[in-house]
Design an enzyme around this catalytic site. Structure first.
Site, PDB file in Angstrom:
ATOM      1  CB  THR A  19      27.454  52.283  47.129  1.00 15.14           C
ATOM      2  OG1 THR A  19      27.911  51.044  47.698  1.00 15.14           O
ATOM      3  CG2 THR A  19      28.601  53.274  47.065  1.00 15.14           C
TER       4      THR A  19
ATOM      5  CB  SER B  97      30.578  46.793  51.725  1.00 18.51           C
ATOM      6  OG  SER B  97      31.046  46.591  50.400  1.00 18.51           O
TER       7      SER B  97
ATOM      8  CB  ALA C 256      35.448  54.998  54.185  1.00 19.50           C
TER       9      ALA C 256
ATOM     10  NE  ARG D 225      32.555  44.418  38.767  1.00 16.30           N
ATOM     11  CZ  ARG D 225      31.978  44.807  37.643  1.00 16.30           C
ATOM     12  NH1 ARG D 225      30.788  45.403  37.687  1.00 16.30           N
ATOM     13  NH2 ARG D 225      32.567  44.611  36.477  1.00 16.30           N
TER      14      ARG D 225
END
Length: 514
Positions: free
Chosen positions: A359, A288, A145, A195
């Protein structure tokens, strides 16, 4: 004297004068001869002229066809060595480059001029197909994604050769995400920092796009929407392609207080209600790094409640085969107690698998030894956000091994009695809301299973630092079923998936010979 001159001039210019006739006759014949010659030449050259025109048109068509086949093949030189550097040059802002790439792929796909895999090796060499959730996937490579945030180009991404495409993340209500700029490149080490903050158009908008996609497909095969979703087209209802699966990632809105678990549950459940029909797998994003408090939801108690609510709602999806559910976990939650809590929540909630990696907020060890990044890149590395790049790979493999070990450990797996009770509780909840949809009539007695078969093994997808076929094989050998790419595709271009599969087959053939 003048008079005699006039007589002489009249004599010589008179038509009756034989000398004058003999001198002027050729002048009268020349135009006729010339005209007759030109007519003959034109007649002779007409077939030659037509042949030249045909040859010229044919050469243009053939050249155009060759250029079309070459430029739309994922193996083309331009997709690796021209397009990615050109995007970085034309669009200094990484997010603008990303948006331009998505828009271009969408347009090219609508025109039939998109890059697609035409590799002859797909049917030769070692078999790299893999079974996932009962589907035999053509290969174990997926796209994570983030590349297709709004489900604009799932088919264009499938055309690149991946068996898995994950779209999203999608929030229940539209949100803009974090202020710009919010995506940064570190080209020397093929790294990215983003971000975004889960910028999303909302679940309703994504559901509409996915539904229109299903309707177009249904029309092309002579079925209606419900028939396609029920599997009558003999393809998965999400991907609409044999040997492929579509993953839809869902998340909570930024404004939803993470401390209010019930409110968070409602966010995820809303997304499931809107999107479950059009997904082969739903992915719950609780990892996230760019949504405040989201990673706090990976604690065992809130995570179990959220995942349980998602699984329960997914089982109500209005189609025969229900979507599977996976959870995407952070690479930064790597302590034993944290991982054990996540595994406990996975088994307790009934989730089908884990996507290991996202991440990272960490920066230590992200720059390879003896590699000097520019002063500008050194400043970029201090930007807030999640980092992704090749140096994530060792961490990814380590986490896959550890999660594989924990997920397979019997101590975390529910007993048969606990499993039956949990299934009956879910069935009772579904029946109470939608009636008798579990396959039994109201008066038909339900038989409880007394089988002692071990529970289905939880599936692991690996993502983080996977850039080539060798690394994909390492992730698979560590315990993953699918290796997923993101940053590697950004820097490697449209041919990355094809190249990785070719490298995997070469590695496997070399090992076989050895």
């Amino acid at each position: 004297m003048a008079y005699s001159h006039r007589i002489a001039r009249r004599f010589f210019t008179s038509p009756a004068n034989p000398l004058s006739t003999s001198r002027q006759a050729p002048l009268q014949l020349r135009p006729r001869i010339a005209t007759r010659h030109a007519s003959t030449s034109s007649t002779d050259s007409l077939p030659i002229s037509r042949l030249r025109t045909i040859l010229f048109a044919t050469s243009i068509a053939v050249s155009g066809g060759i250029i079309y086949v070459y430029t739309t093949d994922t193996r083309a030189f331009v997709h690796r060595y021209v397009v990615p550097p050109l995007l970085r040059l034309v669009y200094p802002d990484a997010e603008e480059a990303h948006n331009a790439a998505v828009s271009s792929m969408k347009t090219l796909y609508s025109l039939g001029m998109h890059p697609r895999e035409r590799s002859p090796f797909t049917s030769t060499g070692p078999d790299i197909s893999v079974s996932v959730y009962g589907s035999q996937l053509a290969n174990p490579i997926g796209i994570s994604a983030g590349l297709d945030k709004h489900a604009d180009i799932p088919d264009a991404l499938f055309a690149l050769g991946a068996s898995i495409v994950e779209v999203g993340g999608c929030t229940p209500r539209p949100q803009d995400g974090n202020p710009k700029p919010r995506m940064f490149r570190i080209p020397t080490i093929d790294g990215l920092i983003n971000r975004y903050g889960l910028n999303s158009r909302g679940a309703d908008a994504m559901a509409q796009r996915l539904r229109e996609r299903v309707r177009r497909f249904a029309k092309s095969v002579g079925l209606d929407e419900a028939s396609v979703l029920d599997g009558e087209a003999h393809v998965p209802p999400g991907s609409l392609l044999p040997g492929r699966l579509l993953l839809v990632q869902i998340a909570k809105n930024k404004e939803t207080d993470e401390r209010d678990v019930e409110a968070v549950k409602r966010d995820y459940v809303y997304c499931v209600q809107r999107l479950a029909r059009y997904a082969d797998v739903l992915v719950v994003n609780v990892s996230s790094p760019n949504t405040p408090g989201l990673r706090d939801l990976q604690a065992v108690e809130p995570l179990t409640r959220i995942l349980g609510a998602v699984v329960e709602e997914a089982r109500k999806a209005d189609r025969k085969e229900k979507p599977r559910v996976m959870v995407k976990v952070s690479p930064d939650e790597d302590e034993d107690t944290q991982m054990e809590g996540i595994v406990q929540a996975v088994w307790s909630s009934g989730v089908d698998g884990v996507i290991v990696g996202n991440t990272t907020k960490r920066r230590a060890g992200m720059v390879p030894p003896k590699v000097n990044i520019t002063p500008k890149e050194q400043v970029t590395m201090t930007e807030a956000g999640g980092y992704s790049g090749p140096m994530m790979f060792d961490k990814t493999v380590d986490l896959v091994k550890r999660y594989r070990n924990l997920l397979d450990r019997p101590s975390f797996q529910p007993t048969e009695k606990e499993k039956v009770v949990a299934d009956e509780a879910v069935d009772a909840s579904i029946t109470a809301i939608e009636g008798t949809i579990t396959g039994f009539s109201e008066n038909e007695p339900k038989t409880s299973s007394t089988s002692t078969q071990p529970p289905e093994q939880k599936v692991i997808f690996a993502t983080g630092g996977i850039t080539n076929g060798r690394r994909a094989l390492e992730a698979l050998n560590a315990g993953a079923s699918v290796a997923m790419v993101y940053t590697g595709l950004v820097y490697g271009g449209a041919g990355t998936i094809t190249r990785m599969k070719s490298e995997m087959k070469e590695e496997m053939s070399a090992e076989k010979k050895a």
